[in-house]
Design a protein around this motif. Structure first.
Motif, PDB file in Angstrom:
ATOM      1  N   ALA A  61      20.853  17.271 -24.751  1.00 42.52           N
ATOM      2  CA  ALA A  61      21.175  18.675 -25.020  1.00 42.52           C
ATOM      3  C   ALA A  61      22.682  18.837 -25.154  1.00 42.52           C
ATOM      4  CB  ALA A  61      20.650  19.562 -23.908  1.00 42.52           C
ATOM      5  N   PRO A  62      23.170  19.566 -26.155  1.00 45.41           N
ATOM      6  CA  PRO A  62      24.612  19.736 -26.319  1.00 45.41           C
ATOM      7  C   PRO A  62      25.254  20.483 -25.158  1.00 45.41           C
ATOM      8  CG  PRO A  62      23.399  20.398 -28.302  1.00 45.41           C
ATOM      9  CD  PRO A  62      22.389  20.212 -27.216  1.00 45.41           C
ATOM     10  N   GLU A  63      24.486  21.348 -24.486  1.00 43.69           N
ATOM     11  CA  GLU A  63      25.075  22.196 -23.454  1.00 43.69           C
ATOM     12  C   GLU A  63      25.351  21.431 -22.158  1.00 43.69           C
ATOM     13  OE1 GLU A  63      21.992  22.748 -24.670  1.00 43.69           O
ATOM     14  OE2 GLU A  63      22.481  24.126 -26.322  1.00 43.69           O
ATOM     15  N   ASP A  64      24.325  20.716 -21.638  1.00 45.49           N
ATOM     16  CA  ASP A  64      24.486  20.106 -20.323  1.00 45.49           C
ATOM     17  C   ASP A  64      24.182  18.611 -20.297  1.00 45.49           C
ATOM     18  OD1 ASP A  64      21.786  20.132 -20.701  1.00 45.49           O
ATOM     19  OD2 ASP A  64      21.345  21.594 -19.136  1.00 45.49           O
ATOM     20  N   ASP A  65      23.956  18.019 -21.464  1.00 43.21           N
ATOM     21  CA  ASP A  65      23.761  16.560 -21.568  1.00 43.21           C
ATOM     22  C   ASP A  65      22.436  16.058 -20.989  1.00 43.21           C
ATOM     23  OD1 ASP A  65      25.613  15.349 -23.111  1.00 43.21           O
ATOM     24  OD2 ASP A  65      26.566  14.210 -21.508  1.00 43.21           O
ATOM     25  N   HIS A  66      21.520  16.954 -20.625  1.00 42.41           N
ATOM     26  CA  HIS A  66      20.264  16.441 -20.072  1.00 42.41           C
ATOM     27  C   HIS A  66      19.425  15.816 -21.195  1.00 42.41           C
ATOM     28  CE1 HIS A  66      18.304  20.203 -21.482  1.00 42.41           C
ATOM     29  NE2 HIS A  66      17.205  19.454 -21.479  1.00 42.41           N
ATOM     30  N   VAL A  67      18.587  14.833 -20.844  1.00 44.58           N
ATOM     31  CA  VAL A  67      17.822  14.071 -21.826  1.00 44.58           C
ATOM     32  C   VAL A  67      16.663  14.897 -22.360  1.00 44.58           C
ATOM     33  CG1 VAL A  67      16.389  12.032 -22.177  1.00 44.58           C
ATOM     34  CG2 VAL A  67      18.479  11.872 -20.809  1.00 44.58           C
ATOM     35  N   VAL A 111      -0.345   9.826 -33.320  1.00 43.07           N
ATOM     36  CA  VAL A 111       0.185  10.992 -32.598  1.00 43.07           C
ATOM     37  C   VAL A 111       1.335  10.521 -31.718  1.00 43.07           C
ATOM     38  CG1 VAL A 111      -0.287  12.759 -30.869  1.00 43.07           C
ATOM     39  CG2 VAL A 111      -2.011  12.227 -32.605  1.00 43.07           C
ATOM     40  N   LEU A 112       2.438  11.285 -31.763  1.00 45.54           N
ATOM     41  CA  LEU A 112       3.574  11.029 -30.884  1.00 45.54           C
ATOM     42  C   LEU A 112       3.713  12.242 -29.963  1.00 45.54           C
ATOM     43  CD1 LEU A 112       6.069   9.380 -30.012  1.00 45.54           C
ATOM     44  CD2 LEU A 112       7.352  10.532 -31.841  1.00 45.54           C
ATOM     45  N   GLU A 113       3.509  12.015 -28.656  1.00 43.86           N
ATOM     46  CA  GLU A 113       3.535  13.118 -27.692  1.00 43.86           C
ATOM     47  C   GLU A 113       4.746  12.975 -26.782  1.00 43.86           C
ATOM     48  OE1 GLU A 113       0.860  15.063 -24.062  1.00 43.86           O
ATOM     49  OE2 GLU A 113       0.145  13.291 -25.145  1.00 43.86           O
ATOM     50  N   PHE A 114       5.466  14.104 -26.583  1.00 44.23           N
ATOM     51  CA  PHE A 114       6.635  14.129 -25.705  1.00 44.23           C
ATOM     52  C   PHE A 114       6.302  14.870 -24.421  1.00 44.23           C
ATOM     53  CE2 PHE A 114       8.819  13.560 -29.816  1.00 44.23           C
ATOM     54  CZ  PHE A 114       9.619  12.481 -29.495  1.00 44.23           C
ATOM     55  N   ALA A 115       6.733  14.304 -23.305  1.00 34.85           N
ATOM     56  CA  ALA A 115       6.609  14.982 -22.019  1.00 34.85           C
ATOM     57  C   ALA A 115       7.850  15.840 -21.783  1.00 34.85           C
ATOM     58  CB  ALA A 115       6.446  13.948 -20.900  1.00 34.85           C
ATOM     59  N   ALA A 116       7.788  16.676 -20.759  1.00 38.19           N
ATOM     60  CA  ALA A 116       8.885  17.614 -20.491  1.00 38.19           C
ATOM     61  C   ALA A 116      10.175  16.901 -20.123  1.00 38.19           C
ATOM     62  CB  ALA A 116       8.476  18.571 -19.378  1.00 38.19           C
ATOM     63  N   ASN A 117      10.079  15.692 -19.553  1.00 37.48           N
ATOM     64  CA  ASN A 117      11.286  14.960 -19.142  1.00 37.48           C
ATOM     65  C   ASN A 117      11.836  14.043 -20.237  1.00 37.48           C
ATOM     66  OD1 ASN A 117       9.313  13.038 -19.184  1.00 37.48           O
ATOM     67  ND2 ASN A 117       9.585  12.360 -17.053  1.00 37.48           N
ATOM     68  N   GLY A 118      11.294  14.137 -21.452  1.00 36.54           N
ATOM     69  CA  GLY A 118      11.788  13.336 -22.561  1.00 36.54           C
ATOM     70  C   GLY A 118      11.032  12.049 -22.781  1.00 36.54           C
ATOM     71  N   GLU A 119      10.131  11.684 -21.874  1.00 37.44           N
ATOM     72  CA  GLU A 119       9.342  10.473 -22.071  1.00 37.44           C
ATOM     73  C   GLU A 119       8.293  10.727 -23.152  1.00 37.44           C
ATOM     74  OE1 GLU A 119       7.854   9.673 -18.216  1.00 37.44           O
ATOM     75  OE2 GLU A 119       9.772   8.925 -17.432  1.00 37.44           O
ATOM     76  N   TRP A 120       7.767   9.666 -23.730  1.00 39.06           N
ATOM     77  CA  TRP A 120       6.921   9.809 -24.895  1.00 39.06           C
ATOM     78  C   TRP A 120       5.753   8.830 -24.853  1.00 39.06           C
ATOM     79  CZ3 TRP A 120       6.682   5.297 -27.736  1.00 39.06           C
ATOM     80  CH2 TRP A 120       7.698   4.372 -27.488  1.00 39.06           C
ATOM     81  N   THR A 121       4.724   9.153 -25.639  1.00 35.67           N
ATOM     82  CA  THR A 121       3.556   8.286 -25.774  1.00 35.67           C
ATOM     83  C   THR A 121       3.135   8.256 -27.235  1.00 35.67           C
ATOM     84  OG1 THR A 121       2.780   8.832 -23.555  1.00 35.67           O
ATOM     85  CG2 THR A 121       1.172   7.882 -25.056  1.00 35.67           C
TER      86      THR A 121
END
Length: 603
Positions: A393-399, A576-586
């Motif tokens: 994120a540009p604002e706070d650098d979180h993934v 299908v590419l699924e993203f979790a809330a913390n940026g992890e993916w499946t």
């Protein structure tokens, strides 16, 4: 004084000189030089006529004082002739000056427009903070500041040249009348210039700020006009009024400061200019009283003193214009620097610059060394892949997206969804080259082989043909092909309502949101890229319309990445590419031919 105003430095003035050199060496430079030479010749003529006018005026007034009727008539006829010649020369001088100013403005504006509208310069300037601060209102700088820069630069150049010619022309006249008067003129001008600069220096920064505050106020009014329907439907008049009036308050508050400084400066400059009228008489009148000079010499001295002091006092008489001009130079200088930074795409350490085959300190691509690029974008015909891609994120650098490594071969139909839409937006923009916070590598086809459909379609004013076809293809694509695509998407009623392919409209007001999205899809189908990125097209389209769109893409062999939701029919996708809330993916393969992509996770 603003941070951007601090950019009035050696680099800004070097840009000023370089800009003039570029203009002279451009394709219109020869014509510009010829016009400028013409102006110099007219300046010589004007100053010669002014000197002649001073002598003719002296003899004219002397003939009156001596009650010489014949001399009066003769000198009057000469006086009228000199004034007529002066009028002719002055008019043509002004005409050539305006033509040269227009030529320069046209050339410089085109140059700024061309570099500003290079991808993705305009986006970066409007969307992010750059190293030397936010560049506010680049559109206003290109439209208004370029005009002020060219016109005022030319005006000041000619003014100072004219002042130099005037000093040469009238110094001899003044010295012949009275050396004391000449010395008084020089000292008076020097003292006046020094005090004017001390009293009015703050005007430069205030004028700089005023230009931006005027632009912000005007931008708010334009926003109200362009969003009148939405404001009326949502009853947001109060919020719009508050924003407009807040910027009006800022505008007037800054202008009050300008008025206060101008008042103090005006006390000095007005008195300074009034004294010019009496100083020659105070020095020359005693000479006339003692019989040392003729009466007409008083008039000649007043004229010569006014011309000479005007040449010496250019700073005093034009300081307010000079302060505005300095602000314009600073604004254009900071805009040029911002454009260079926006255009400078850093390259990874040790990699070779794709444009100039240099390292990350390429003096052509980047004027100063920059940090290595975090996200590398490579072009590969027929392949879309992400290698260890992390987006922040540009604002706070979180993934937002964490260590994404997947490959999407040509022909693959991919659905992307997740708990948080932020990952979808970030991946969409990063693939388009508009997201810069993160690290990793993106491999994609050339931009003419991949197209992006944003959630809200963009249909600029123009004809339907211009909307549907790429620039330069308006009369290359067969009209039957265009109508067939529109028909397949049930847009024939829209075509009839629009009055055909070649009638201009404001499409936002003519078409519904769904029709706008279908027109954007039509453009994609006609262009037939290898890959299409679809950003939540189901926002504007019904489930049936989405199915029609995906069927058309399949028929036309256009692979697509749909950043939508699970309610989309999975039969339209290979994976299908699924993203979790913390940026992890499946990643999950759906079709047999995609079995090489077994279910995987970033964890």
């Amino acid at each position: 004084m603003s941070a951007e105003f601090s950019q009035i430095n050696r680099l800004t003035w070097l840009r000023f000189v370089r800009g003039i050199k570029s203009f002279v060496s451009s394709e219109v430079g020869r014509r510009a030089v010829m016009l400028f030479v013409g102006l110099i010749m007219f300046l010589f003529a004007i100053n010669g006529l002014n000197v002649l006018n001073s002598y003719v005026g002296r003899d004219f007034m002397t003939a009156i004082a001596e009650r010489n009727r014949e001399g009066f008539l003769w000198q009057a006829s000469i006086y009228i002739g000199v004034l007529a010649a002066s009028t002719l020369v002055a008019v043509y001088y002004r005409f050539i000056e305006e033509r040269l100013g227009l030529l320069w403005r046209d050339w410089l504006t085109r140059r700024f427009v061309n570099i500003y509208l290079e991808h993705p310069t305009y986006y970066r300037l409007n969307d992010r903070l750059i190293a030397n601060g936010e560049i506010a209102n680049p559109d206003q700088r290109i439209a208004d500041d370029v005009r002020a820069f060219t016109v005022t630069t030319l005006s000041f150049t000619l003014m100072f040249l004219n002042g130099a010619f005037t000093v040469v022309a009238f110094s001899g006249v003044m010295w012949s009348i009275s050396p004391l008067l000449f010395g008084v003129a020089v000292v008076y001008a020097l003292v006046g210039s020094f005090l004017t600069i001390r009293l009015g220096y703050s005007l430069v920064g205030l004028n700089y700020n005023q230009l931006d505050k005027e632009a912000n106020f005007r931008a708010d009014l334009i926003h109200v006009r362009e969003n009148a329907e939405s404001i009326a439907l949502l009853r947001r008049e109060g919020r719009a009024r508050g924003r407009v009036l807040r910027h009006l308050d800022e505008l007037t508050a800054n202008f009050r400061k300008i008025i206060d400084v101008q008042r103090n400066l005006g006390f000095f400059t007005t008195g300074y200019n009034y004294l010019i009228q009496i100083i020659p008489a105070l020095i020359v009148a005693p000479l006339y009283i003692r019989g040392e000079v003729e009466f007409g010499v008083i008039t000649q001295a007043a004229m010569a003193f006014a011309h000479l002091l005007g040449a010496f006092s250019l700073i005093v008489t034009n300081f307010q214009s000079i302060s505005s001009f300095a602000a314009v130079i600073a604004r254009l200088g900071s805009l040029a620097e911002a454009i260079e930074q926006a255009q400078a795409t850093p390259v990874p350490t040790g990699e070779v610059c794709a444009h100039h085959r240099r390292t990350s300190e390429c003096p052509i691509c980047v004027k100063t060394p920059v940090a290595p690029a975090a996200i590398e974008v490579c072009e590969n015909d027929g392949l879309l892949a992400y290698e260890h891609l992390t987006l922040r994120a540009p604002e706070d650098d979180h993934v937002i997206v964490k260590n994404l490594s997947v490959s999407v071969p040509s022909g693959t139909r991919l659905l992307v969804y997740g708990e948080d839409d932020t990952a979808r937006v970030a991946l969409f923009k990063a693939t388009a080259g508009l997201w810069e916070k993160g690290e990793g590598r993106i491999i994609r086809p050339e931009l003419d082989q991949i197209m992006f459909l944003p959630e809200r379609p963009y249909l600029p004013p123009g004809t339907l043909r211009e909307l549907l076809l790429r620039t330069g293809q308006e009369f290359v694509i067969d009209e039957a092909r265009i109508r067939a695509v529109l028909s397949a998407l049930d847009l024939e009623p829209m075509l009839a309502r629009a009055g055909g392919l070649d009638t201009e409209h404001d499409w936002d007001s003519l078409l519904s949101l769904a029709e706008q999205q279908l027109v954007a899809v039509s453009r994609l189908v006609i262009a037939a890229p290898k890959f299409a990125f679809l950003d939540r097209i189901d926002t504007a389209l019904s489930t049936e319309q989405v199915a029609t769109v995906l069927d058309m893409l399949n028929v036309n062999r256009i692979a697509y990445v749909n950043l939508g939701g699970l309610h989309d029919g999975l039969e339209y996708y290979d994976a299908v590419l699924e993203f979790a809330a913390n940026g992890e993916w499946t990643w999950k393969a759906l079709q047999p031919e995609q079995e090489t992509y077994t279910e995987r996770s970033a964890v």
